[in-house]
Design a protein around this motif. Structure first.
Motif, PDB file in Angstrom:
ATOM      1  N   GLY A  39       0.816  -1.224   0.000  1.00 31.34           N
ATOM      2  CA  GLY A  39       0.000   0.000   0.000  1.00 31.34           C
ATOM      3  C   GLY A  39       0.840   1.259   0.000  1.00 31.34           C
ATOM      4  O   GLY A  39       0.622   2.162   0.806  1.00 31.34           O
ATOM      5  N   MET A  40       1.806   1.320  -0.926  1.00 28.46           N
ATOM      6  CA  MET A  40       2.736   2.470  -0.937  1.00 28.46           C
ATOM      7  C   MET A  40       2.030   3.798  -1.163  1.00 28.46           C
ATOM      8  O   MET A  40       2.488   4.840  -0.712  1.00 28.46           O
ATOM      9  N   SER A  41       0.903   3.771  -1.846  1.00 30.54           N
ATOM     10  CA  SER A  41       0.183   5.024  -2.098  1.00 30.54           C
ATOM     11  C   SER A  41      -0.403   5.619  -0.823  1.00 30.54           C
ATOM     12  O   SER A  41      -0.791   6.791  -0.802  1.00 30.54           O
ATOM     13  N   ASP A  42      -0.474   4.820   0.249  1.00 29.44           N
ATOM     14  CA  ASP A  42      -0.933   5.342   1.537  1.00 29.44           C
ATOM     15  C   ASP A  42       0.181   6.096   2.270  1.00 29.44           C
ATOM     16  O   ASP A  42      -0.098   6.805   3.239  1.00 29.44           O
ATOM     17  N   TYR A  43       1.408   5.930   1.787  1.00 28.45           N
ATOM     18  CA  TYR A  43       2.555   6.512   2.487  1.00 28.45           C
ATOM     19  C   TYR A  43       3.275   7.573   1.666  1.00 28.45           C
ATOM     20  O   TYR A  43       4.056   8.344   2.201  1.00 28.45           O
ATOM     21  N   TYR A  44       3.018   7.588   0.342  1.00 29.73           N
ATOM     22  CA  TYR A  44       3.644   8.559  -0.545  1.00 29.73           C
ATOM     23  C   TYR A  44       2.617   9.037  -1.557  1.00 29.73           C
ATOM     24  O   TYR A  44       1.721   8.283  -1.953  1.00 29.73           O
ATOM     25  N   THR A  45       2.764  10.286  -2.011  1.00 33.06           N
ATOM     26  CA  THR A  45       1.913  10.801  -3.083  1.00 33.06           C
ATOM     27  C   THR A  45       2.658  10.668  -4.403  1.00 33.06           C
ATOM     28  O   THR A  45       3.898  10.745  -4.458  1.00 33.06           O
ATOM     29  N   LEU A  46       1.915  10.478  -5.475  1.00 32.21           N
ATOM     30  CA  LEU A  46       2.480  10.242  -6.796  1.00 32.21           C
ATOM     31  C   LEU A  46       2.155  11.373  -7.750  1.00 32.21           C
ATOM     32  O   LEU A  46       1.115  12.027  -7.643  1.00 32.21           O
ATOM     33  N   ALA A  63     -10.576   1.932   6.643  1.00 32.19           N
ATOM     34  CA  ALA A  63     -11.831   2.696   6.708  1.00 32.19           C
ATOM     35  C   ALA A  63     -12.836   2.044   7.639  1.00 32.19           C
ATOM     36  O   ALA A  63     -13.709   2.711   8.195  1.00 32.19           O
ATOM     37  N   ALA A  64     -12.705   0.730   7.814  1.00 27.13           N
ATOM     38  CA  ALA A  64     -13.619   0.015   8.709  1.00 27.13           C
ATOM     39  C   ALA A  64     -13.169   0.068  10.159  1.00 27.13           C
ATOM     40  O   ALA A  64     -13.805  -0.509  11.031  1.00 27.13           O
ATOM     41  N   GLY A  65     -12.062   0.783  10.427  1.00 28.75           N
ATOM     42  CA  GLY A  65     -11.581   0.905  11.795  1.00 28.75           C
ATOM     43  C   GLY A  65     -10.700  -0.238  12.234  1.00 28.75           C
ATOM     44  O   GLY A  65     -10.361  -0.330  13.417  1.00 28.75           O
ATOM     45  N   GLU A  66     -10.324  -1.110  11.300  1.00 29.10           N
ATOM     46  CA  GLU A  66      -9.474  -2.238  11.647  1.00 29.10           C
ATOM     47  C   GLU A  66      -8.005  -1.849  11.529  1.00 29.10           C
ATOM     48  O   GLU A  66      -7.631  -1.021  10.704  1.00 29.10           O
ATOM     49  N   ARG A  67      -7.184  -2.475  12.347  1.00 26.70           N
ATOM     50  CA  ARG A  67      -5.763  -2.168  12.352  1.00 26.70           C
ATOM     51  C   ARG A  67      -5.088  -2.701  11.087  1.00 26.70           C
ATOM     52  O   ARG A  67      -5.351  -3.817  10.654  1.00 26.70           O
ATOM     53  N   LYS A  68      -4.219  -1.883  10.485  1.00 28.01           N
ATOM     54  CA  LYS A  68      -3.420  -2.357   9.367  1.00 28.01           C
ATOM     55  C   LYS A  68      -2.315  -3.257   9.905  1.00 28.01           C
ATOM     56  O   LYS A  68      -1.564  -2.869  10.797  1.00 28.01           O
ATOM     57  N   ARG A  69      -2.200  -4.430   9.314  1.00 25.24           N
ATOM     58  CA  ARG A  69      -1.200  -5.377   9.772  1.00 25.24           C
ATOM     59  C   ARG A  69       0.116  -5.157   9.036  1.00 25.24           C
ATOM     60  O   ARG A  69       0.131  -4.647   7.916  1.00 25.24           O
ATOM     61  N   PRO A  70       1.237  -5.542   9.637  1.00 27.62           N
ATOM     62  CA  PRO A  70       2.525  -5.439   8.944  1.00 27.62           C
ATOM     63  C   PRO A  70       2.481  -6.237   7.645  1.00 27.62           C
ATOM     64  O   PRO A  70       1.894  -7.330   7.599  1.00 27.62           O
ATOM     65  N   PRO A  71       3.081  -5.734   6.551  1.00 27.45           N
ATOM     66  CA  PRO A  71       3.030  -6.443   5.262  1.00 27.45           C
ATOM     67  C   PRO A  71       3.817  -7.751   5.316  1.00 27.45           C
ATOM     68  O   PRO A  71       4.857  -7.836   5.976  1.00 27.45           O
ATOM     69  N   VAL A  72       3.311  -8.750   4.632  1.00 30.67           N
ATOM     70  CA  VAL A  72       3.960 -10.066   4.643  1.00 30.67           C
ATOM     71  C   VAL A  72       4.094 -10.590   3.221  1.00 30.67           C
ATOM     72  O   VAL A  72       3.375 -10.181   2.306  1.00 30.67           O
ATOM     73  N   CYS A  73       5.028 -11.502   3.050  1.00 28.28           N
ATOM     74  CA  CYS A  73       5.248 -12.162   1.758  1.00 28.28           C
ATOM     75  C   CYS A  73       3.982 -12.924   1.373  1.00 28.28           C
ATOM     76  O   CYS A  73       3.453 -13.702   2.177  1.00 28.28           O
ATOM     77  N   PRO A  74       3.481 -12.724   0.159  1.00 27.10           N
ATOM     78  CA  PRO A  74       2.241 -13.425  -0.243  1.00 27.10           C
ATOM     79  C   PRO A  74       2.425 -14.928  -0.399  1.00 27.10           C
ATOM     80  O   PRO A  74       1.437 -15.665  -0.443  1.00 27.10           O
ATOM     81  N   THR A  75       3.648 -15.395  -0.462  1.00 27.87           N
ATOM     82  CA  THR A  75       3.899 -16.821  -0.639  1.00 27.87           C
ATOM     83  C   THR A  75       3.993 -17.568   0.687  1.00 27.87           C
ATOM     84  O   THR A  75       3.353 -18.608   0.881  1.00 27.87           O
ATOM     85  N   CYS A  76       4.797 -17.005   1.632  1.00 30.91           N
ATOM     86  CA  CYS A  76       5.048 -17.739   2.884  1.00 30.91           C
ATOM     87  C   CYS A  76       4.625 -16.978   4.132  1.00 30.91           C
ATOM     88  O   CYS A  76       4.807 -17.474   5.242  1.00 30.91           O
ATOM     89  N   ARG A  77       4.112 -15.769   3.981  1.00 27.25           N
ATOM     90  CA  ARG A  77       3.618 -14.952   5.092  1.00 27.25           C
ATOM     91  C   ARG A  77       4.740 -14.458   6.011  1.00 27.25           C
ATOM     92  O   ARG A  77       4.493 -14.055   7.142  1.00 27.25           O
ATOM     93  N   THR A  78       5.968 -14.465   5.534  1.00 30.71           N
ATOM     94  CA  THR A  78       7.082 -13.896   6.296  1.00 30.71           C
ATOM     95  C   THR A  78       7.032 -12.372   6.187  1.00 30.71           C
ATOM     96  O   THR A  78       6.666 -11.824   5.137  1.00 30.71           O
ATOM     97  N   ALA A  79       7.413 -11.683   7.244  1.00 28.47           N
ATOM     98  CA  ALA A  79       7.356 -10.221   7.255  1.00 28.47           C
ATOM     99  C   ALA A  79       8.232  -9.616   6.159  1.00 28.47           C
ATOM    100  O   ALA A  79       9.352 -10.087   5.912  1.00 28.47           O
TER     101      ALA A  79
END
Length: 488
Positions: A39-46, A63-79
């Motif tokens: 979600g880089m667009s949430d942290y930088y403007t283009l 927007a639903a009030g839920e906490r954003k989780r740390p990003p993880v590898c889509p293959t193995c879920r490693t940070a």
């Protein structure tokens, strides 16, 4: 994400062709894929050409009030910890720390409130009356020394003028503190024995108010450094310095920190202030009962009663000081509901101060000569309160218009009107020379529990406050400096 390495064009440098190997797991993805996951667009403007323009203050909740989780590898879920995404995963990690701090502060405040609910005011009041009627005062040799009295007054003033974001220290609630009061040690000891549970509660609430999360300290240190840096750059090149230098330097410092200011401990700091005020108002009620009972004690002289009145009045002044500081903290933190509630505490304290003034005039036998003055002051207090109620509702409405339906009425207006009614009853009693029985506002002022609104509501409140401020002071857009470029 479905392509293989053989599909990647090595001679092209577009985001959908550049590769990043994740350091922790070794899986390889294109920059475009990982930018979307993080979600880089949430942290930088283009810019329109998709090049990076500027830092953006991230919102760590969806927007639903839920906490954003740390990003993880889509293959193995490693940070994901690649340098390019440093702002993303550090922001998420800090958010977890902040929420842990919220849980800790909330638990500590709940303990204090639960302990306070277990305290019986009638029982304490009965013990206070009994102690005040039997205590014998020791002579204070320095009581007649004008220099000592001046030193006490100076020390009291210093306590009230302290700008620290903390409630007044516990020592200010000790009538035996020789630097602040000239009260007999035996009287002070008798009082402290009775109110010891409240003093212990105050000490616990003070500890909550003093708690700060490590990343709050780090953020404040970073912000201060960057602010000073901006000021020094302006001094070195006056021709290019902006017109409103302080405001510009503060905005740039916030932008360059790169993370939103942690506010969890600020929110609970304000609530800790309210809790200490609630404890002290109970102490003031008990001190007033002590004064009435002590007036019938032949072993206590006029000077003892006068010094006790000074102690009680000073306690209320400390409450007034702390209600103002709580408002200022809430204002800086952009929490409109806490601002409104802090002003409500100020209204209550102002009423209690005049109640005490009337009581002292009655106890001293000077009510007759002061009647008109006290009645006019009560009238002015009610009229000022009426104006303040209207103003505060309008200010709140501009930021949180949806609160007018329920929140304002339940958490502000009903209580404020009860305080206004007390001003009117007090004025009538003074003018007509009738008995005045103060109505307890403790139950009505049980506001802290009413403010346990959800994270979604808090986010909405913060965003509304920000939009309202942006209408007043538009933010300038600044390009990225050399040190702000994204790292691969």
């Amino acid at each position: 994400m479905g392509r293989t390495l053989a599909d990647i064009a090595e001679d092209e440098d577009t985001l959908d062709e550049l590769l990043i190997t994740l350091p922790k797991c070794g899986h390889v993805f294109t920059v475009e894929t990982l930018d979307g996951i993080c979600g880089m667009s949430d942290y930088y403007t283009l810019r329109e050409d998709s090049s990076w323009l500027d830092l953006r203050t991230p919102v760590n909740d969806t927007a639903a009030g839920e906490r954003k989780r740390p990003p993880v590898c889509p293959t193995c879920r490693t940070a994901i910890t690649s340098p390019r995404y440093g702002r993303v995963f550090k922001s998420a990690d800090l958010d977890i720390l902040e929420r842990n701090m919220i849980s800790r502060l909330s638990g500590q405040l709940k303990i204090v409130r639960d302990m306070m609910d277990e305290i019986s005011k009638p029982q304490l009041e009965a013990r206070v009356i009994a102690a005040a009627s039997t205590v014998k005062a020791e002579a204070i040799g320095t009581a007649t020394n004008s220099n000592v009295l001046k030193a006490c007054i100076k020390a009291q003033k210093a306590c009230l003028e302290n700008k620290d974001e903390l409630p007044v220290p516990l020592i200010t609630l000790d009538p035996g503190a020789i630097d602040l009061f000239l009260i007999s040690p035996t009287v002070a000891d008798a009082w402290k024995t009775v109110v010891k549970p409240l003093m212990q509660l105050y000490e616990r609430a003070m500890k909550v108010a003093a708690m700060r999360s490590p990343h709050t300290k780090a953020w404040e240190a970073s912000w201060s450094f960057l602010f000073e840096q901006e000021m020094e750059m302006a001094v070195a090149d006056p021709a290019r310095a902006p017109r409103n230098l302080d405001q510009y330097a503060m905005q740039m410092a916030r932008r360059k920190v790169g993370q939103p200011q942690p506010r969890a401990d600020k929110r609970f700091l304000v609530e800790a202030f309210w809790t200490t005020i609630q404890i002290r108002l109970l102490l003031v009620d008990l001190a007033s009962s002590w004064l009435t009972s002590a007036g019938k004690n032949k072993d206590l002289g006029p000077q003892d009663l006068q010094m006790w009145a000074v102690f009680t009045s000073f306690t209320l002044q400390g409450c007034e000081r702390d209600a103002y500081i709580a408002f200022r903290i809430a204002e800086v933190s952009e929490t409109r509901r806490q601002m409104t509630t802090s002003l409500l505490w100020t209204m209550r304290i102002n009423l209690e101060q005049h109640r005490l003034e009337v009581k002292l005039a009655q106890e001293s036998g000077h009510i007759g000569e002061q009647r008109e003055k006290l009645a006019e002051k009560a009238l002015d207090g009610g009229q000022k309160l009426d104006t303040d109620i209207r103003r505060i509702i309008q200010e709140h409405k501009r930021v949180l218009p949806n609160d007018l339906k329920d929140w304002i009425k339940q958490n502000f207006l009903d209580i404020a009107l009860a305080i206004h009614q007390e001003w009117q009853s007090l004025e009538k009693s003074i003018r007509c020379e009738t008995f005045y029985e103060p109505v307890s506002l403790d139950e009505k002022m049980n506001i802290v529990k009413a403010l346990n609104f959800s994270w979604r509501e808090r986010i909405r409140e913060r965003l509304n406050m920000k939009r309202w401020q942006e209408k007043r002071v538009p933010n300038a857009v600044h390009g990225l400096g050399a040190d702000d470029k994204l790292k691969m």
